[in-house]
Design a protein around this motif. Structure first.
Motif, PDB file in Angstrom:
ATOM      1  N   TYR A   1      13.608  -1.847  35.700  1.00  0.00           N
ATOM      2  CA  TYR A   1      13.277  -0.569  36.164  1.00  0.00           C
ATOM      3  C   TYR A   1      14.158  -0.704  37.897  1.00  0.00           C
ATOM      4  O   TYR A   1      14.129  -1.753  38.308  1.00  0.00           O
ATOM      5  CB  TYR A   1      12.165  -0.220  36.363  1.00  0.00           C
ATOM      6  CG  TYR A   1      11.670   0.374  35.207  1.00  0.00           C
ATOM      7  CD1 TYR A   1      11.385   1.670  34.527  1.00  0.00           C
ATOM      8  CD2 TYR A   1      11.120  -0.702  34.218  1.00  0.00           C
ATOM      9  CE1 TYR A   1      10.933   1.766  33.555  1.00  0.00           C
ATOM     10  CE2 TYR A   1      10.669  -0.431  32.991  1.00  0.00           C
ATOM     11  CZ  TYR A   1      10.417   0.935  32.564  1.00  0.00           C
ATOM     12  OH  TYR A   1       9.691   1.355  31.303  1.00  0.00           O
ATOM     13  N   HIS A   2      14.783   0.193  38.186  1.00  0.00           N
ATOM     14  CA  HIS A   2      15.593   0.345  39.378  1.00  0.00           C
ATOM     15  C   HIS A   2      15.133   1.403  40.343  1.00  0.00           C
ATOM     16  O   HIS A   2      14.645   2.341  39.938  1.00  0.00           O
ATOM     17  CB  HIS A   2      17.154   0.334  39.083  1.00  0.00           C
ATOM     18  CG  HIS A   2      17.461  -0.826  38.261  1.00  0.00           C
ATOM     19  ND1 HIS A   2      18.026  -1.937  38.647  1.00  0.00           N
ATOM     20  CD2 HIS A   2      17.921  -0.809  36.805  1.00  0.00           C
ATOM     21  CE1 HIS A   2      18.474  -2.928  37.707  1.00  0.00           C
ATOM     22  NE2 HIS A   2      18.482  -1.922  36.607  1.00  0.00           N
ATOM     23  N   ASP A   3      15.464   1.105  41.652  1.00  0.00           N
ATOM     24  CA  ASP A   3      15.233   2.047  42.778  1.00  0.00           C
ATOM     25  C   ASP A   3      16.075   2.488  43.476  1.00  0.00           C
ATOM     26  O   ASP A   3      16.310   3.258  44.563  1.00  0.00           O
ATOM     27  CB  ASP A   3      13.775   1.789  43.645  1.00  0.00           C
ATOM     28  CG  ASP A   3      14.158   0.402  44.260  1.00  0.00           C
ATOM     29  OD1 ASP A   3      15.195  -0.362  44.136  1.00  0.00           O
ATOM     30  OD2 ASP A   3      13.224   0.027  45.275  1.00  0.00           O
ATOM     31  N   ASP A   4      17.518   2.087  43.286  1.00  0.00           N
ATOM     32  CA  ASP A   4      18.642   2.039  44.246  1.00  0.00           C
ATOM     33  C   ASP A   4      19.259   3.515  44.026  1.00  0.00           C
ATOM     34  O   ASP A   4      18.626   4.064  42.705  1.00  0.00           O
ATOM     35  CB  ASP A   4      19.873   1.160  43.792  1.00  0.00           C
ATOM     36  CG  ASP A   4      19.944   1.190  42.273  1.00  0.00           C
ATOM     37  OD1 ASP A   4      19.037   1.300  41.493  1.00  0.00           O
ATOM     38  OD2 ASP A   4      21.239   0.580  41.681  1.00  0.00           O
ATOM     39  N   PHE A   5      19.979   4.055  44.837  1.00  0.00           N
ATOM     40  CA  PHE A   5      20.376   5.408  45.034  1.00  0.00           C
ATOM     41  C   PHE A   5      21.794   5.261  45.555  1.00  0.00           C
ATOM     42  O   PHE A   5      22.043   4.626  46.526  1.00  0.00           O
ATOM     43  CB  PHE A   5      19.347   6.075  45.783  1.00  0.00           C
ATOM     44  CG  PHE A   5      19.484   7.551  45.928  1.00  0.00           C
ATOM     45  CD1 PHE A   5      19.349   8.298  44.643  1.00  0.00           C
ATOM     46  CD2 PHE A   5      19.963   8.265  47.083  1.00  0.00           C
ATOM     47  CE1 PHE A   5      19.596   9.826  44.820  1.00  0.00           C
ATOM     48  CE2 PHE A   5      20.317   9.665  47.146  1.00  0.00           C
ATOM     49  CZ  PHE A   5      19.766  10.297  46.015  1.00  0.00           C
ATOM     50  N   TRP A   6      22.802   6.117  44.850  1.00  0.00           N
ATOM     51  CA  TRP A   6      24.144   5.763  45.264  1.00  0.00           C
ATOM     52  C   TRP A   6      24.719   7.481  45.415  1.00  0.00           C
ATOM     53  O   TRP A   6      24.187   8.224  44.816  1.00  0.00           O
ATOM     54  CB  TRP A   6      24.764   5.309  44.212  1.00  0.00           C
ATOM     55  CG  TRP A   6      24.471   4.021  43.813  1.00  0.00           C
ATOM     56  CD1 TRP A   6      23.312   3.428  43.525  1.00  0.00           C
ATOM     57  CD2 TRP A   6      25.139   2.783  44.278  1.00  0.00           C
ATOM     58  NE1 TRP A   6      23.264   1.960  43.430  1.00  0.00           N
ATOM     59  CE2 TRP A   6      24.328   1.550  44.063  1.00  0.00           C
ATOM     60  CE3 TRP A   6      26.273   2.519  44.894  1.00  0.00           C
ATOM     61  CZ2 TRP A   6      24.939   0.197  44.212  1.00  0.00           C
ATOM     62  CZ3 TRP A   6      26.905   1.447  45.283  1.00  0.00           C
ATOM     63  CH2 TRP A   6      26.078   0.037  44.843  1.00  0.00           C
ATOM     64  N   GLU A   7      25.726   7.501  46.425  1.00  0.00           N
ATOM     65  CA  GLU A   7      26.350   8.911  46.648  1.00  0.00           C
ATOM     66  C   GLU A   7      27.645   8.670  46.149  1.00  0.00           C
ATOM     67  O   GLU A   7      28.384   7.581  46.427  1.00  0.00           O
ATOM     68  CB  GLU A   7      26.340   9.155  48.119  1.00  0.00           C
ATOM     69  CG  GLU A   7      27.172  10.231  48.557  1.00  0.00           C
ATOM     70  CD  GLU A   7      27.023  10.443  49.861  1.00  0.00           C
ATOM     71  OE1 GLU A   7      26.366  11.316  50.657  1.00  0.00           O
ATOM     72  OE2 GLU A   7      27.956   9.595  50.588  1.00  0.00           O
ATOM     73  N   TYR A   8      28.079   9.816  45.533  1.00  0.00           N
ATOM     74  CA  TYR A   8      29.589   9.640  44.939  1.00  0.00           C
ATOM     75  C   TYR A   8      30.475  10.659  45.703  1.00  0.00           C
ATOM     76  O   TYR A   8      29.903  12.077  45.846  1.00  0.00           O
ATOM     77  CB  TYR A   8      29.561  10.017  43.467  1.00  0.00           C
ATOM     78  CG  TYR A   8      31.158  10.056  43.129  1.00  0.00           C
ATOM     79  CD1 TYR A   8      31.776   8.969  43.047  1.00  0.00           C
ATOM     80  CD2 TYR A   8      31.675  11.231  42.639  1.00  0.00           C
ATOM     81  CE1 TYR A   8      33.080   8.934  42.513  1.00  0.00           C
ATOM     82  CE2 TYR A   8      33.101  11.356  42.272  1.00  0.00           C
ATOM     83  CZ  TYR A   8      33.799  10.155  42.199  1.00  0.00           C
ATOM     84  OH  TYR A   8      35.049  10.188  41.767  1.00  0.00           O
ATOM     85  N   ASN A   9      31.563  10.293  46.309  1.00  0.00           N
ATOM     86  CA  ASN A   9      32.468  11.223  46.753  1.00  0.00           C
ATOM     87  C   ASN A   9      33.585  11.436  46.054  1.00  0.00           C
ATOM     88  O   ASN A   9      34.512  10.429  46.025  1.00  0.00           O
ATOM     89  CB  ASN A   9      32.890  10.617  48.471  1.00  0.00           C
ATOM     90  CG  ASN A   9      33.957  11.301  48.954  1.00  0.00           C
ATOM     91  OD1 ASN A   9      34.433  12.201  48.504  1.00  0.00           O
ATOM     92  ND2 ASN A   9      33.790  11.280  50.434  1.00  0.00           N
ATOM     93  N   PRO A  10      33.772  12.545  45.452  1.00  0.00           N
ATOM     94  CA  PRO A  10      34.950  12.669  44.652  1.00  0.00           C
ATOM     95  C   PRO A  10      36.460  12.701  45.336  1.00  0.00           C
ATOM     96  O   PRO A  10      37.383  12.394  44.621  1.00  0.00           O
ATOM     97  CB  PRO A  10      34.804  14.191  44.028  1.00  0.00           C
ATOM     98  CG  PRO A  10      34.013  14.922  45.139  1.00  0.00           C
ATOM     99  CD  PRO A  10      32.948  13.853  45.699  1.00  0.00           C
ATOM    100  N   LEU A  11      36.297  13.035  46.685  1.00  0.00           N
ATOM    101  CA  LEU A  11      37.798  13.047  47.397  1.00  0.00           C
ATOM    102  C   LEU A  11      38.342  11.562  47.602  1.00  0.00           C
ATOM    103  O   LEU A  11      39.643  11.644  47.450  1.00  0.00           O
ATOM    104  CB  LEU A  11      37.672  13.581  48.743  1.00  0.00           C
ATOM    105  CG  LEU A  11      36.983  14.958  48.961  1.00  0.00           C
ATOM    106  CD1 LEU A  11      36.900  15.476  50.371  1.00  0.00           C
ATOM    107  CD2 LEU A  11      38.090  15.945  47.942  1.00  0.00           C
TER     108      LEU A  11
END
Length: 378
Positions: free
Chosen positions: A170-180
């Protein structure tokens, strides 16, 4: 003399009759060989087109008295297809498919047509516009392979976090994606610890993740707010319905909603709860009228919420669902809508874009799905 003339007339008559019979016999044989040499009335009964930037996949079926000898598909930029590239489809029975390498520019208009061949003839269909709302592969998710994760959008950024990478990880990481820039950036780990099968949604400029499970038997009811401007998670009031996983969540205006799901054993739920960020409070609303279930989909269109599909337990056996319901928060009422067109399914994915809803993938215990359907409210 009379007898001689009679024989001559008789012989001519027999010759004529024999000739006519031979002609009729040859015509019959010819008809048996070629039932419709100049008529290929083929009807496409099913067609699915999946274009990408460097390839195209077409699969379908057709109606015709016999199996066709060949199907050629032409694709080009000109409406008369004078610049078209030809591809031969694979035929099996009354079905066909094509997987071809071709560069398709998302900003360019394309046309296509079919040419059908029987044993004697061929006919080409009228050119049609190739709808190429193309899927383009982007940078892989920064956290690696994952399932049972959550995602939402805030402004022009996307966020994915938590989930599992195998049976017990199980994971707790969190990621942001920038489409530009087509890049993933790791942000602060989810404040509630490792988690899968949680619920996530956004309200305004904040994101929210809550409930879910962190191992085979540990279910949670915590609820957290993410502030992208400070990259900080803040714990909020626990979900009002208790520990839960496999629930659905969506937001309408400045309020969030979580409902259905399951916990330990065969505890399935049909409750719905409303969260108000300004007061940090949960309020139970009218129960989901479709009955207890988990693994459903939920999304909002305008000022209405929608829940459908999923699976419940009836007498300790799976009961897969395809019903679909609309929730009106102003009257706190549920109204049944048209059943999901893809049939019974659980663990599908649902979301909305503008005034349309979309549901795809999932499974029904016998098979996994890759269909994708659009819903238009009344």
């Amino acid at each position: 003399m009379i007898h001689q003339n009679y024989n001559i007339i008789k012989n001519k008559f027999l010759y004529t009759i024999t000739t006519l019979l031979a002609v009729l016999f040859l015509s019959f044989i010819s008809c048996k060989k070629d039932p419709e040499p100049n008529n290929i009335a083929v009807k496409i009964t099913k067609e699915s087109i999946a274009p990408a930037t460097t390839s195209i996949y077409i699969v379908g079926s057709y109606s015709y008295p016999s199996v066709l000898k060949r199907i050629t598909i032409f694709i080009g930029k000109k409406s008369d297809l004078s610049d078209a590239v030809a591809f031969d489809a694979t035929i099996w029975g009354f079905n066909f498919s094509l997987a071809a390498s071709i560069s398709l520019d998302p900003k360019t208009t394309y046309y296509y047509c079919y040419e059908f061949y029987n044993e004697f003839n061929s006919i080409k269909t009228t050119a049609k516009l190739l709808t190429h709302d193309i899927w383009t592969q982007k940078a892989n998710f920064g956290g690696g392979k994952r399932y049972g994760a959550v995602g939402f959008t805030i402004g022009n950024k996307g966020y994915i976090g938590t989930g599992k990478s195998d049976f017990s990880s199980y994971h707790d990481d969190f990621w942001e994606y920038n489409p530009l820039t087509n890049t993933w950036t790791q942000k602060a780990n989810f404040g509630g610890g490792t988690r899968a099968y949680a619920v996530g949604f956004s309200i305004g400029d904040k994101g929210y993740i809550g409930i879910g499970k962190s191992d085979f038997s540990s279910y949670h009811d915590d609820f957290w707010e993410y502030n992208p401007s400070t990259n900080i998670w803040t714990q909020k009031a626990n979900f009002g319905g208790g520990t839960r996983n496999g629930a659905v969540g969506f937001s309408i205006g400045n309020k969030g909603y979580i409902g259905t799901g399951s916990s330990s054993g065969y505890d399935y739920y049909n409750d719905l709860w409303e969260y108000i960020p300004s007061t940090n409070t949960w309020t139970q609303k009218a129960n989901f009228r479709g009955g207890k279930r988990a693994g459903a989909v939920g999304f909002a269109i305008g000022n209405k919420g929608y829940i459908g599909t999923g699976n419940g337990y009836d007498s300790y056996s799976h009961s897969y669902r395809n019903d679909f319901w609309e929730y009106n928060p102003s009257t706190d009422t549920w109204t049944q809508k048209a059943n999901f067109g893809g049939g019974e399914s659980e663990n599908a994915v649902g979301f909305s874009i503008g005034d349309k809803g979309y549901i795809g993938t999932g499974d029904d215990n016998d098979s996994y799905h890759n269909d994708f359907l659009e819903y238009t409210p009344e």
